[in-house]
Motif scaffolding. Structure first.
Motif, PDB file in Angstrom:
ATOM      1  N   UNK A  55      30.520  39.967  42.773  1.00 37.33           N
ATOM      2  CA  UNK A  55      29.797  40.867  43.680  1.00 37.33           C
ATOM      3  C   UNK A  55      30.781  41.726  44.453  1.00 37.33           C
ATOM      4  N   UNK A  56      31.901  41.094  44.905  1.00 36.44           N
ATOM      5  CA  UNK A  56      32.877  41.863  45.678  1.00 36.44           C
ATOM      6  C   UNK A  56      33.467  42.999  44.847  1.00 36.44           C
ATOM      7  N   UNK A  57      33.758  42.707  43.576  1.00 38.05           N
ATOM      8  CA  UNK A  57      34.310  43.766  42.716  1.00 38.05           C
ATOM      9  C   UNK A  57      33.263  44.869  42.550  1.00 38.05           C
ATOM     10  N   UNK A  58      31.983  44.480  42.443  1.00 40.17           N
ATOM     11  CA  UNK A  58      30.898  45.466  42.338  1.00 40.17           C
ATOM     12  C   UNK A  58      30.831  46.327  43.588  1.00 40.17           C
ATOM     13  N   UNK A  61      33.541  54.246  37.708  1.00 40.14           N
ATOM     14  CA  UNK A  61      32.730  53.035  37.494  1.00 40.14           C
ATOM     15  C   UNK A  61      33.323  52.192  36.356  1.00 40.14           C
ATOM     16  N   UNK A  62      33.627  52.871  35.233  1.00 43.23           N
ATOM     17  CA  UNK A  62      34.119  52.130  34.052  1.00 43.23           C
ATOM     18  C   UNK A  62      35.476  51.494  34.308  1.00 43.23           C
ATOM     19  N   UNK A  63      36.280  52.119  35.201  1.00 40.23           N
ATOM     20  CA  UNK A  63      37.653  51.625  35.378  1.00 40.23           C
ATOM     21  C   UNK A  63      37.706  50.258  36.059  1.00 40.23           C
ATOM     22  N   UNK A  64      36.590  49.800  36.643  1.00 44.69           N
ATOM     23  CA  UNK A  64      36.631  48.511  37.335  1.00 44.69           C
ATOM     24  C   UNK A  64      36.411  47.319  36.384  1.00 44.69           C
ATOM     25  N   UNK A  65      35.996  47.625  35.161  1.00 46.54           N
ATOM     26  CA  UNK A  65      35.713  46.531  34.221  1.00 46.54           C
ATOM     27  C   UNK A  65      36.908  45.571  34.026  1.00 46.54           C
ATOM     28  N   UNK A  66      38.140  46.093  33.802  1.00 44.59           N
ATOM     29  CA  UNK A  66      39.246  45.139  33.596  1.00 44.59           C
ATOM     30  C   UNK A  66      39.651  44.364  34.851  1.00 44.59           C
ATOM     31  N   UNK A  67      39.075  44.738  36.004  1.00 45.93           N
ATOM     32  CA  UNK A  67      39.442  44.003  37.223  1.00 45.93           C
ATOM     33  C   UNK A  67      38.585  42.735  37.399  1.00 45.93           C
ATOM     34  N   UNK A  68      37.460  42.711  36.668  1.00 40.22           N
ATOM     35  CA  UNK A  68      36.553  41.562  36.817  1.00 40.22           C
ATOM     36  C   UNK A  68      37.201  40.209  36.468  1.00 40.22           C
ATOM     37  N   UNK A  69      38.023  40.133  35.383  1.00 33.96           N
ATOM     38  CA  UNK A  69      38.579  38.800  35.059  1.00 33.96           C
ATOM     39  C   UNK A  69      39.787  38.387  35.913  1.00 33.96           C
TER      40      UNK A  69
END
Ligand code: ADP
Length: 573
Positions: free
Chosen positions: A245-248, A284-292
């Motif tokens: 949620x925080x990354x979102x 928006x798309x650039x945050x995907x690799x930060x999730x893991x």
């Protein structure tokens, strides 16, 4: 950190593969960003109703990035899983190579469930060191650099803003998540170890637990270990949900901040509306690799703990070393034990105290004495499971510490009280003694060992720990192994102690036949058919108290005679 660097040095040979996987991972995310950017471009441009030809570039872009993303994702998964399996097999081989010389002296302090956990789960957790720990931060860093560069083309302020939000998502959120979940991964691993130990005790000791009415208590312990682990796993899941949620939130924050920074430029004509839509979707798309990333930190903690547990075993110095230039196995097999003393680590009393005796090649001797006298310790020193504290054992006047321990063991057949059979077929259990034996040789050995009825059952499963075989049959399998190994020296350590009288007599007769001409050391506390030995050594409290032939010892009125009388009085009752 030291452990982490030791672990990374293990995966160093795959550095270029890992670099390639990270690069392809970055290209995959880059394609995802490109796909969203070109889609945004088409949608925004189409809203202005241009001729279709004006959309051709965007359409080609969507096709290209959509296709590339799929292909690259496949390639990245293929390479990273390949690396994972390579690491796994390397770790397992490395661990087995390192653990073997430690057995049995250095491993006796570990519970078997704990060892199993280390060999299976700890290594399994380390296999993820690339895919979960090293790979994600690399990809995230490359994507952050790409976005910084892309936004920098339009506005330095927007570039700094995306950098700030990426730093928050890449450093602050994982750090917060690490603080909140401190000790959770290690706690979960420790609970798993406890569970494994309890489960093994349960399976191996179910009979005793039942007999002493401790089964419900043991099941309660297993249940409470499971509940404690579940509690930690639940907390872990909550924290994982929180960081997602925080990354979102950070992603949405970045979109708002960048829009806030770029919208004024749209009104002044510094940037057009279509580019703004494209940038928004790219952010928006650039945050995907930060999730893991928060999970990467947690895996790092778990992997470091797993590494620590593995290195604890691997850093233990073996009790016995193979000499760098071992002397080849002597042709003369005379055994001489001189002034041998030994104390087990942590013990205050000597298990062996100044023992001396000799056995000429081909002689049959017996080591007798009450339990705890030190008989089996002599075998352990002779097999080089342990090193003597003082004194030496020589074979054909060569100190056995100068021989290769593996070659020494190949030349000694050891049969103990309870022959261990692997949960394998009869064939596999026999091949242990002679890996290249033909079926004919196996059948001949079985027949000579009195197991004629097994010659047609080579492929029959022996059951867990050989449960499908009787005690006598298990010892006869050991006899067949002696025949196959064909070593010049045989040690029988209470080999018939577990058998009933009739079976004991039959097995002993077979053993006498097959050991004729070989050097035989029989270790026993039961004095039966002692007349056949060339020499009998009586051991008591680690010392040799009497030696001689059966009739000589019977004349001495010492411990031997007392043991004999006691056992034969009992037998005649
Ligand atoms: P025996 O074979 O005559 O029954 P052992 O050689 O097994 O006797 O044991 C001799 C002594 O050494 C005993 O006091 C026993 O308790 C001790 N001992 C045996 N194995 C170990 C061990 N691994 N660690 C500590 N002490 C041991």
């Amino acid at each position: 950190m030291k452990i982490f660097f030791r672990l990374t040095s293990l995966v160093k040979p795959y550095f270029w593969w890992m670099a390639l996987a990270a690069l392809i991972g970055f290209a995959t995310t880059g394609s995802g960003i490109g796909l969203l950017m070109t889609s945004a471009y088409i949608i925004a441009k189409a809203a202005l109703q241009p001729p279709i030809a004006a959309l051709q570039l965007g359409i080609a872009g969507v096709r290209f990035f959509g296709f590339a993303r799929g292909v690259l994702r496949y390639a990245e998964r293929l390479i990273s899983h390949n690396i994972t399996f390579k690491i796994l097999s390397k770790l397992r081989l490395w661990f087995y190579d390192a653990i073997e010389p430690l057995a049995p002296a250095r491993l006796m302090h570990f519970k078997s469930g704990d060892l199993l956990q280390r060999i299976v789960d700890d290594i399994q957790s380390l296999e993820n060191i690339y895919t979960r720990v090293l790979g994600p931060p690399l990809t995230a860093m490359l994507v952050a650099a790409l976005m910084w560069f892309l936004l920098g083309i339009y506005s330095m302020q927007a570039a700094l803003l995306i950098l700030l939000f990426h730093l928050l998502a890449g450093i602050a959120v994982p750090f917060l998540s690490k603080q909140l979940s401190r000790g959770l991964s290690v706690g979960i691993m420790n609970h798993k170890t406890a569970q494994q130990i309890l489960a093994l005790d349960f399976f191996q000791g179910i009979g005793e637990l039942q007999v002493y009415g401790k089964l419900p208590e043991h099941l309660d312990l297993m249940r409470s270990a499971e509940n404690s682990k579940l509690l930690l796993q639940r907390q872990n899941a909550l924290i994982e949900g929180m960081h997602e949620s925080l990354t979102g939130i950070l992603m949405n924050g970045a979109v708002i901040a960048i829009l806030w920074s770029l919208i004024p430029a749209v009104s002044t004509g510094g940037i057009n509306g279509i580019s703004l839509a494209v940038i928004t979707l790219a952010v928006i798309a650039s945050f995907e690799p930060f999730l893991p990333l928060p999970a990467a930190i947690k895996h790092l903690e778990a992997d470091t703990h797993a590494g620590e547990r593995l290195f604890e075993i691997l850093d233990a110095k073996p009790e016995t070393f193979a000499p760098s230039t071992p002397i080849s196995f002597p042709v003369n097999h005379d055994i001489k034990v001189e002034k041998l003393s030994f104390t087990y680590p942590g013990s205050h009393s000597k298990a062996l105290d100044n023992i001396s005796f000799s056995v000429r090649a081909g002689q049959h001797i017996a080591l007798v004495g009450p339990s705890g006298a030190g008989k089996s310790t002599i075998t352990s020193l002779f097999m080089r499971f342990w090193n003597s504290s003082e004194g030496q054992i020589t074979l054909g006047s060569v100190n056995i510490s100068l021989l290769d321990p593996e070659e020494l063991r190949r030349n000694i057949s050891l049969v103990s009280q309870r022959t261990y059979l692997f949960a394998e077929t009869i064939r596999e259990n026999l091949l242990l003694a002679k890996p290249d034996a033909s079926d004919e040789e196996l059948k001949k050995a079985l027949s000579a060992a009195g197991l004629n009825h097994f010659t047609s059952k080579l492929d029959e499963w022996t059951g867990q720990h050989g449960m499908k075989l009787s005690g006598g049959e298990r010892q006869r399998i050991a006899i067949a192994r002696i025949l196959l190994q064909n070593a010049p020296i045989v040690i029988l350590d209470e080999a018939t102690a577990n058998l009933d009288g009739l079976t004991e007599k039959e097995v002993t007769d077979t053993l006498n036949t097959i050991t004729a001409g070989k050097t035989l050391i029989t270790i026993t506390h039961r004095l039966k058919a002692m007349e056949g030995y060339n020499n009998i050594l009586v051991l008591d409290k680690g010392m040799i108290t009497e030696t001689g032939l059966h009739h000589e010892l019977m004349e001495k009125n010492g411990l031997y005679k007392r043991m004999w009388n006691l056992q034969h009085e009992r037998a005649s009752l």
